[in-house]
Design an enzyme around this catalytic site. Structure first.
Site, PDB file in Angstrom:
ATOM      1  N   GLU A 163       0.802  -1.230   0.000  1.00  0.00           N
ATOM      2  CA  GLU A 163       0.000   0.000   0.000  1.00  0.00           C
ATOM      3  C   GLU A 163       0.837   1.284   0.000  1.00  0.00           C
ATOM      4  OE1 GLU A 163      -2.838  -0.235   3.178  1.00  0.00           O
ATOM      5  OE2 GLU A 163      -3.774  -2.034   2.398  1.00  0.00           O
ATOM      6  N   GLU A 351      -5.103  -8.660   0.628  1.00  0.00           N
ATOM      7  CA  GLU A 351      -5.830  -8.366   1.875  1.00  0.00           C
ATOM      8  C   GLU A 351      -7.289  -8.129   1.550  1.00  0.00           C
ATOM      9  OE1 GLU A 351      -4.429  -5.057   4.255  1.00  0.00           O
ATOM     10  OE2 GLU A 351      -2.342  -5.687   3.996  1.00  0.00           O
TER      11      GLU A 351
HETATM   12  O1  IFM Z   1      -4.419  -3.112   9.079  1.00  0.00           O
HETATM   13  C1  IFM Z   1      -4.331  -2.596   7.792  1.00  0.00           C
HETATM   14  C2  IFM Z   1      -3.125  -3.151   7.072  1.00  0.00           C
HETATM   15  O2  IFM Z   1      -1.947  -2.872   7.747  1.00  0.00           O
HETATM   16  C3  IFM Z   1      -3.026  -2.551   5.687  1.00  0.00           C
HETATM   17  N1  IFM Z   1      -4.252  -2.678   4.986  1.00  0.00           N
HETATM   18  C4  IFM Z   1      -5.465  -2.273   5.637  1.00  0.00           C
HETATM   19  C5  IFM Z   1      -5.562  -2.949   6.991  1.00  0.00           C
HETATM   20  C6  IFM Z   1      -6.872  -2.543   7.693  1.00  0.00           C
HETATM   21  O3  IFM Z   1      -6.938  -1.169   7.864  1.00  0.00           O
END
Ligand code: IFM
Length: 450
Positions: A163, A351
């Site tokens: 990210e 994710e």
């Molecule tokens: O916890 C975070 C993660 O570190 C990165 N992506 C989003 C998740 C939820 O906010």
């Protein structure tokens, strides 16, 4: 939900600062998150990741949970300050931790997916300018190289960055994440150096080290929708999409920054000379897969007093505990758009998950219906995408454990295992049981088709 090919990977994901703890163990130095969370008012309840889930000391037990869950793969990240506690000073003890973790995963039959950078920049690097300093690219490459040399033989896939939008815009422009700066130009520079370090790390692994291990980058992508069809709201949606998605997608897949956004930023970014010759080609290096983190869509409307003329708009969608829209259909639309406009690479959902206000019952159960519904809807969407030939290689549920949710501290729980942060005991939530069933039913199907 049994439409998954036999190669489809189910996994779960975490990151170093969010779960490891052991902040002063094994020769680790401080990261920007250690310092940021010490600053009053930055993290809810003044929480920090000093102990987190104490995974540094409990990783064997946690790997047993992953094994019992029955997933194929586990995605985690490496804490840079464990590997280079000071500039140029390599810490073997830090590397030993990840070697042991990887060893244990392989013994359990779990494929490791390793992210190099999930936001815990060492303080020594921050003190020299952090990601705003172009030297950060070389610091990152030194870190990447030692990880590749020492760990490549254990690793199933590498992810350079998690990210970049969060590590740059959210951290250097919006100030919600460490280091908490509020400067648009810094955000844009940080993004550029992070993307450049990605491109150069891919080249290092593939060309210089001649490794065959797949490597890619993970972006958080949020499909943006306009509140109305008015020209102003459409403009707002275009700008929000540029700021959130295209500023990262375009350089990676097209080798250029979007011109409309360069114009929009130019009132704040006075000089783009930090983009040097050859940078864009490096950023657009060919990868083996593309990782996306998907949580929600966003609805925006025009706001004349905002820097980029957009503001979040009220939406009547069902919300998670973060207040985020539950939006599996928009998830599918995002994938169609990526396929049309950007890439044919295999896509991994690195994710996807949700936070809810969980209640630990006296008998140790956690009936997290909201999270269970959320994961079912999104896995169903992935299954449909697969049927439509969208080439999704895998799905990683965020997160294995409740953990340090950055500026929200421990108040927001994303885990499928509940963590009692006083005793460090882990408990199966209903969502973990349901995920186990989904993965297992896929395995039955997998055997049947073999
Ligand atoms: O916890 C975070 C993660 O570190 C990165 N992506 C989003 C998740 C939820 O906010």
């Amino acid at each position: 939900m049994s439409n998954f090919s036999k190669e489809f990977i189910f996994g779960t994901a975490t990151s170093s600062y969010q779960i490891e703890g052991g902040f002063d163990q094994g020769g680790r130095s401080l990261s920007i998150w250690d310092t940021f969370s010490e600053t009053p008012g930055k993290v809810v309840n003044g929480d920090n990741g000093r102990m987190a889930c104490d995974h540094y000391n409990r990783y064997k037990e946690d790997i047993q949970l992953i094994k019992e869950l029955g997933v194929d793969s586990y995605r985690f990240s490496i804490a840079w300050p464990r590997i280079f506690p000071e500039e140029g000073v390599y810490n073997e003890e830090g590397m030993d931790f990840y070697r042991s973790l990887l060893d244990e995963l392989l013994k359990a039959g779990i494929k490791p997916v390793v992210t190099l950078y999930h936001w815990d920049l060492p303080m020594w690097a921050y003190n020299k300018g952090g990601w705003i300093n172009r030297d950060s690219v070389n610091w990152f490459l030194e870190f990447a190289e030692v990880c590749f040399r020492e760990l490549d033989r254990y690793v199933d896939s590498w992810i350079t960055h998690n990210e970049p939008w969060c590590a740059s815009f959210l951290s250097y422009h919006l100030g919600h994440h460490a280091p908490g700066h509020r400067n648009i130009e810094e955000g844009v520079k940080a993004a550029h150096h992070i993307l450049l370090s990605h491109g150069k790390a891919v080249e290092l692994l593939k060309t210089d080290l001649n490794s065959q291990t797949p490597i890619g980058i993970t972006l958080n992508l949020t499909p943006v929708y306009a509140k109305t069809t008015s020209v102003n709201d459409q403009l707002a949606a275009n700008n929000a999409d540029g700021y959130t998605n295209r500023w990262f997608l375009d350089p990676i897949f097209k080798g250029s920054y979007p011109h409309d956004m360069m114009n929009l930023f130019s009132s704040y970014v006075h000089d783009y000379s930090f983009i040097q010759e050859g940078d864009m080609a490096s950023i657009a290096v060919e990868c083996d897969f593309f990782g996306i983190n998907y949580y929600n869509r966003s609805l925006v409307e025009y706001a004349s007093n905002e820097n980029f003329l957009f503001i979040g708009s009220h939406s009547d969608y069902e919300k998670t505990g973060m207040g985020w829209d539950v939006s599996p259909n928009e998830f599918k639309e995002l994938i169609y758009r990526l396929r049309m406009d950007y890439t044919n690479l295999p896509i991994f959902i690195t994710e996807n998950g949700s936070a809810y206000d969980d209640v630990l019952e006296e008998d140790g159960s956690v009936h997290d219906k909201g999270r269970t519904d959320y994961l079912e809807k999104h896995i169903q969407a992935v299954s449909e995408l697969q049927q439509e030939g969208m080439n999704i290689g895998g799905y990683f549920l965020w997160s294995l454990l409740d953990n340090f949710e950055w500026a929200f501290g421990y108040e927001k729980r994303f885990g499928i295992f509940y963590v009692d942060f006083t005793t460090q005991q882990r408990y199966w939530k209903d969502s973990a049981k349901r995920y186990k069933e989904i993965v297992a039913s896929r395995s039955v199907h997998k055997e049947a088709v073999q």
